[in-house]
Design a protein around this motif. Structure first.
Motif, short mmCIF file in Angstrom:
data_model
loop_
_atom_site.label_atom_id
_atom_site.label_comp_id
_atom_site.label_asym_id
_atom_site.label_seq_id
_atom_site.Cartn_x
_atom_site.Cartn_y
_atom_site.Cartn_z
N SER A 2 0.86 -1.38 0.07
CA SER A 2 0.18 0.09 0.06
C SER A 2 0.89 1.41 -0.05
O SER A 2 0.41 2.21 0.07
N GLU A 3 2.33 0.99 -0.02
CA GLU A 3 2.87 2.42 -0.28
C GLU A 3 3.53 2.76 -1.53
O GLU A 3 3.92 4.06 -1.75
N THR A 269 -6.31 -7.27 -7.59
CA THR A 269 -6.96 -6.38 -6.50
C THR A 269 -8.17 -6.84 -5.88
O THR A 269 -8.13 -6.75 -4.63
N GLU A 273 -8.73 -7.99 -1.84
CA GLU A 273 -9.82 -7.71 -1.09
C GLU A 273 -10.47 -8.79 -0.18
O GLU A 273 -10.83 -8.87 0.94
N MET A 279 -8.29 -4.56 3.80
CA MET A 279 -8.12 -3.88 2.60
C MET A 279 -9.48 -2.86 1.87
O MET A 279 -9.27 -1.94 1.48
N ASP A 281 -11.18 -1.26 3.80
CA ASP A 281 -10.86 0.14 4.39
C ASP A 281 -9.80 1.25 3.99
O ASP A 281 -9.48 2.07 4.94
N TYR A 282 -9.10 0.47 2.88
CA TYR A 282 -8.02 1.43 2.55
C TYR A 282 -8.30 2.71 2.08
O TYR A 282 -9.44 2.83 1.53
N SER A 283 -7.51 3.78 2.42
CA SER A 283 -7.77 4.94 1.49
C SER A 283 -7.62 4.89 0.19
O SER A 283 -7.23 4.06 -0.32
N GLN A 286 -4.18 4.41 -0.67
CA GLN A 286 -3.38 3.07 -0.44
C GLN A 286 -4.12 2.21 -1.41
O GLN A 286 -3.17 1.39 -1.91
N ARG A 287 -5.36 2.38 -2.03
CA ARG A 287 -5.72 1.59 -2.87
C ARG A 287 -5.08 1.79 -4.30
O ARG A 287 -4.44 0.80 -5.16
N THR A 290 -1.35 0.18 -4.29
CA THR A 290 -1.71 -1.31 -4.28
C THR A 290 -1.69 -1.71 -5.71
O THR A 290 -1.09 -2.34 -6.29
N SER A 333 3.91 -9.51 1.57
CA SER A 333 2.71 -8.92 0.73
C SER A 333 2.82 -9.09 -0.71
O SER A 333 1.72 -9.13 -1.17
#
Length: 378
Positions: A2-3, A269, A273, A279, A281-283, A286-287, A290, A333
């Motif tokens: 997610s980074e 993706t 999830e 995932m 709840d990712y911002s 972040q999505r 990813t 990950s």
């Protein structure tokens, strides 16, 4: 994931190998780094002009000072000590520093040119500094240089060759994902009767992809490229057919994977999830990161299929694992994404072999080392 590991960091090589045993250049490079890292363009220009006024060789200032600093920019980004914005700012400053060196040296050239060389980045390649450095070095050595810059569409490059009839083309590619475009550019240039010398990290550390794609020559850095051009390049092979270079493409796996890249990224993706409900709840950022990381994996899988090179894919995954770790994201990950791609590409034998090798590489990096074996017992 997610980074966002991105693909910039591993491709900041300048095509400029530092000369060994040059402490003066190292001292000037340290001063230039301080200015570049601070975002201080005027001071950066002052450093290189001071180096020239102190008697430093112009080519050495370009390659052993500016080139060395740019290589450090990439290393600092990879280690997460520079942000993307800082890296872009530093690169922009270095580009303008090269321009300042060029203006300083312009009055020193005299006499007829040794010949004419076109220097260009392949289409889609935005890392222009390595090509810029080469163009400047060639100009210092007496060549007439047409520097076309970043992201040159192949039809426009060919139009330029027809108008100017250079002795050679120097093609730069820092991103390995540009290899299919580079292949088309090499072949098109050769069809005009113009030999091609390839350079940049995208062609592999030993030039293996330059040879695979049929370039007439390869050079690991700007000095070597200038030296090689001074000896002359062989004329291109007549009636060369690019399809003959890569017979493994007959299985269509590269074409099918690249054409379905968007769908693959979406499927992986969604699969992530389902495996990791957190995932959901990712911002949005972040999505995005990813999906970007998954897209890079698919891109490099496609390029590995194009070149039929397992090491290209496993090396990228090892590099990505390091980038993620530096950013506080578990490298493990990557594994579920590779597993989901394996399901999606179950009918693609070469892709499955690459994914298995990639999974093994990542698993070895994230697994703890085995405990030492007990000694023999009586």
């Amino acid at each position: 994931m997610s980074e966002g590991s991105g693909t910039d960091a591993g491709h900041h090589g300048t095509g400029a190998a530092p000369e060994a045993g040059n402490p003066a250049a190292g001292a000037w490079a340290a001063k230039l780094w301080d200015a570049v890292a601070a975002g201080d363009e005027p001071s950066a220009v002052e450093v290189v002009l001071a180096a020239l006024d102190a008697g430093s060789d112009t080519e050495s200032v370009l390659l052993d000072v500016v080139g060395a600093v740019q290589a450090r920019v990439g290393a600092e980004w990879a280690a997460n000590r520079l942000s993307v914005a800082q890296e872009h700012a530093a690169t922009a400053i270095n580009d303008r520093v090269v321009a300042a060196v060029g203006r300083h040296a312009a009055g020193a050239r005299s006499g007829p040119p040794r010949g004419r060389v076109t220097v260009a980045c392949v289409d889609g390649e935005w890392h222009a500094l390595p090509a810029r450095l080469l163009a400047q070095v060639l100009s210092l050595r007496g060549w007439q240089v047409d520097y076309l810059g970043a992201q040159v569409p192949t039809p426009h490059l060919i139009g330029h060759l027809h108008r100017t009839a250079p002795d050679a083309v120097a093609l730069s590619a820092s991103l390995v994902t540009r290899l299919p475009v580079a292949h088309a550019a090499v072949t098109a240039c050769q069809a005009t009767g113009t030999p091609v010398i390839a350079g940049g990290a995208g062609f592999g550390p030993d030039g293996r992809y330059a040879r695979l794609l049929g370039a007439d020559a390869w050079a690991p850095d700007a000095r070597s490229a200038a030296d090689r051009l001074s000896r002359g390049l062989p004329p291109p092979v007549a009636d060369h057919q690019p399809v003959d270079d890569l017979p493994h493409l007959a299985d269509q796996e590269y074409t099918l994977v690249t054409r379905s890249a968007t769908a693959l990224v979406g499927a992986v993706t969604a699969g992530l999830e389902n495996r990791f409900p957190a995932m959901r709840d990712y911002s949005e950022q972040q999505r995005h990161h990813t999906a970007e990381d998954i897209a890079h994996i698919v891109d490099f899988l496609g390029i590995a299929l194009y070149t039929d090179d397992e090491e290209l894919f496993t090396g990228f995954l090892a590099w990505t694992a390091g980038i993620l770790t530096a950013r506080g994201v578990p490298a493990a990950s990557l594994l579920p994404a590779l597993d989901l791609l394996t399901v999606e590409l179950k009918d693609f034998s070469r892709a499955l072999a690459l994914l298995a090798a990639g999974r093994g590489t990542v698993a070895a990096l994230v697994s703890p080392p085995p405990a030492a074996a007990d000694g023999p017992t009586a």
